[in-house]
Scaffold this motif. Structure first.
Motif, PDB file in Angstrom:
ATOM      1  N   GLU A  16       0.830  -1.202   0.000  1.00  0.00           N
ATOM      2  CA  GLU A  16       0.000   0.000   0.000  1.00  0.00           C
ATOM      3  C   GLU A  16       0.868   1.258   0.000  1.00  0.00           C
ATOM      4  OE1 GLU A  16      -3.941   1.055   0.562  1.00  0.00           O
ATOM      5  OE2 GLU A  16      -2.372   1.951  -0.678  1.00  0.00           O
ATOM      6  N   ASP A  31      -4.031   0.693  -2.883  1.00  0.00           N
ATOM      7  CA  ASP A  31      -4.452  -0.704  -2.911  1.00  0.00           C
ATOM      8  C   ASP A  31      -5.970  -0.814  -2.709  1.00  0.00           C
ATOM      9  OD1 ASP A  31      -4.823  -3.417  -2.688  1.00  0.00           O
ATOM     10  OD2 ASP A  31      -3.219  -3.731  -1.242  1.00  0.00           O
ATOM     11  N   SER A  32      -6.676  -1.281  -3.718  1.00  0.00           N
ATOM     12  CA  SER A  32      -8.134  -1.380  -3.620  1.00  0.00           C
ATOM     13  C   SER A  32      -8.578  -2.403  -2.580  1.00  0.00           C
ATOM     14  CB  SER A  32      -8.731  -1.736  -4.986  1.00  0.00           C
ATOM     15  OG  SER A  32      -8.168  -2.947  -5.463  1.00  0.00           O
ATOM     16  N   SER A  53     -14.085   0.120   5.346  1.00  0.00           N
ATOM     17  CA  SER A  53     -14.435   0.328   3.943  1.00  0.00           C
ATOM     18  C   SER A  53     -15.914   0.143   3.655  1.00  0.00           C
ATOM     19  CB  SER A  53     -13.624  -0.603   3.042  1.00  0.00           C
ATOM     20  OG  SER A  53     -13.898  -1.957   3.375  1.00  0.00           O
ATOM     21  N   LYS A  68     -14.402   5.106  -1.694  1.00  0.00           N
ATOM     22  CA  LYS A  68     -13.692   3.920  -2.168  1.00  0.00           C
ATOM     23  C   LYS A  68     -13.425   3.964  -3.661  1.00  0.00           C
ATOM     24  CE  LYS A  68     -14.771  -0.153  -0.864  1.00  0.00           C
ATOM     25  NZ  LYS A  68     -15.591  -1.356  -0.606  1.00  0.00           N
ATOM     26  N   THR A  69     -14.343   4.545  -4.405  1.00  0.00           N
ATOM     27  CA  THR A  69     -14.176   4.600  -5.857  1.00  0.00           C
ATOM     28  C   THR A  69     -12.955   5.418  -6.222  1.00  0.00           C
ATOM     29  OG1 THR A  69     -16.560   4.396  -6.152  1.00  0.00           O
ATOM     30  CG2 THR A  69     -15.283   5.242  -8.023  1.00  0.00           C
ATOM     31  N   LYS A  79     -10.607   6.207  -4.071  1.00  0.00           N
ATOM     32  CA  LYS A  79      -9.516   5.798  -3.183  1.00  0.00           C
ATOM     33  C   LYS A  79      -8.966   6.985  -2.403  1.00  0.00           C
ATOM     34  CE  LYS A  79      -8.048   1.887  -6.005  1.00  0.00           C
ATOM     35  NZ  LYS A  79      -6.937   1.353  -6.832  1.00  0.00           N
TER      36      LYS A  79
END
Lengths: 109, 114
Positions: free
Chosen positions: A2, A27-28, A52, A68-69, A71
């Protein structure tokens, strides 16, 4: 691994104004995003965190948001007080967290 | 309830010397961590222990070794100190399970290597 980037590196606000600190991650798979406050010469303290599956979390004058989209996640401090002056670190990861490089917040009375 | 206790608080070493930093927690936490903090670089994970009997490398493990002596204690050893290891070292503990997130930090050890 990450990579967490944090902006700005320094931030000055007038007492009573709001402060916003932003972080991005790479890092997704990362699913946990804590924030720490460190006063000069002291230990870091965990002040708030977000997972998340949650978009926003509040605790009195502090709130964190997570996108989250895109990040990125942010720390919002409202009605700032001189005792909020410190270095704030974001962190993020999955099973292990990586820290950002810190934001020095100065609240001017 | 002391939380996380680190010893020593300050130490000056000469290049090539060895030393062990001690850390103990009294919160019955499973996970323990060692970080180093350098100006402008945030906190970087050296080693961590998810539970008694296990240890794993973090971002910057080279030049260090660790021992999880029991559930309470997690020590960090520098076998042959180098000037690049001059830093502030923080131990931390957590009971957040597999999240790898430090909850409680010690006061730090300020280490200078000449």
């Amino acid at each position: 691994g990450e990579n967490v980037e944090q902006h700005p590196s320094t931030l000055s606000v007038q007492e009573g104004d709001s402060a916003v600190i932003k972080c991005t991650y790479s890092d997704s798979a990362s699913n946990y995003f804590p924030w720490y406050k460190q006063e000069l010469g002291k230990r870091p303290q965990l002040i708030i965190d977000i997972r998340s599956n949650v978009g926003e979390k509040k605790d009195q004058r502090i709130a964190v948001t997570l996108n989250k989209t895109a990040k990125h996640f942010s720390l919002h401090i409202t009605e700032t007080q001189p005792e909020d002056s410190a270095v704030y670190f974001c962190a993020g990861g999955y099973q292990k967290v990586t820290f950002g490089t810190g934001t020095k917040l100065q609240v001017i009375p | 309830n002391a939380g996380v206790t680190q010893t020593p608080k300050f130490q000056v070493l000469k290049t090539g010397q060895s030393m062990t930093l001690q850390c103990a927690q009294d919160m019955n936490h499973n996970s323990m961590y060692w970080y180093r903090q350098d100006p402008g670089m945030g906190l970087r994970l050296i080693y961590y222990s998810a539970s008694e009997g296990t240890t794993d490398k973090g971002e910057v493990p080279n030049g260090y070794n660790v021992s999880r002596l029991n559930k309470r204690e997690f020590s960090l050893r520098l076998e042959s100190a180098a000037p690049s290891q001059t830093s502030v070292y923080f131990c931390a503990s957590s009971d957040l399970g597999g999240q790898g997130v430090p909850q409680h930090f010690g006061d730090g050890t300020r280490l200078s290597i000449l």
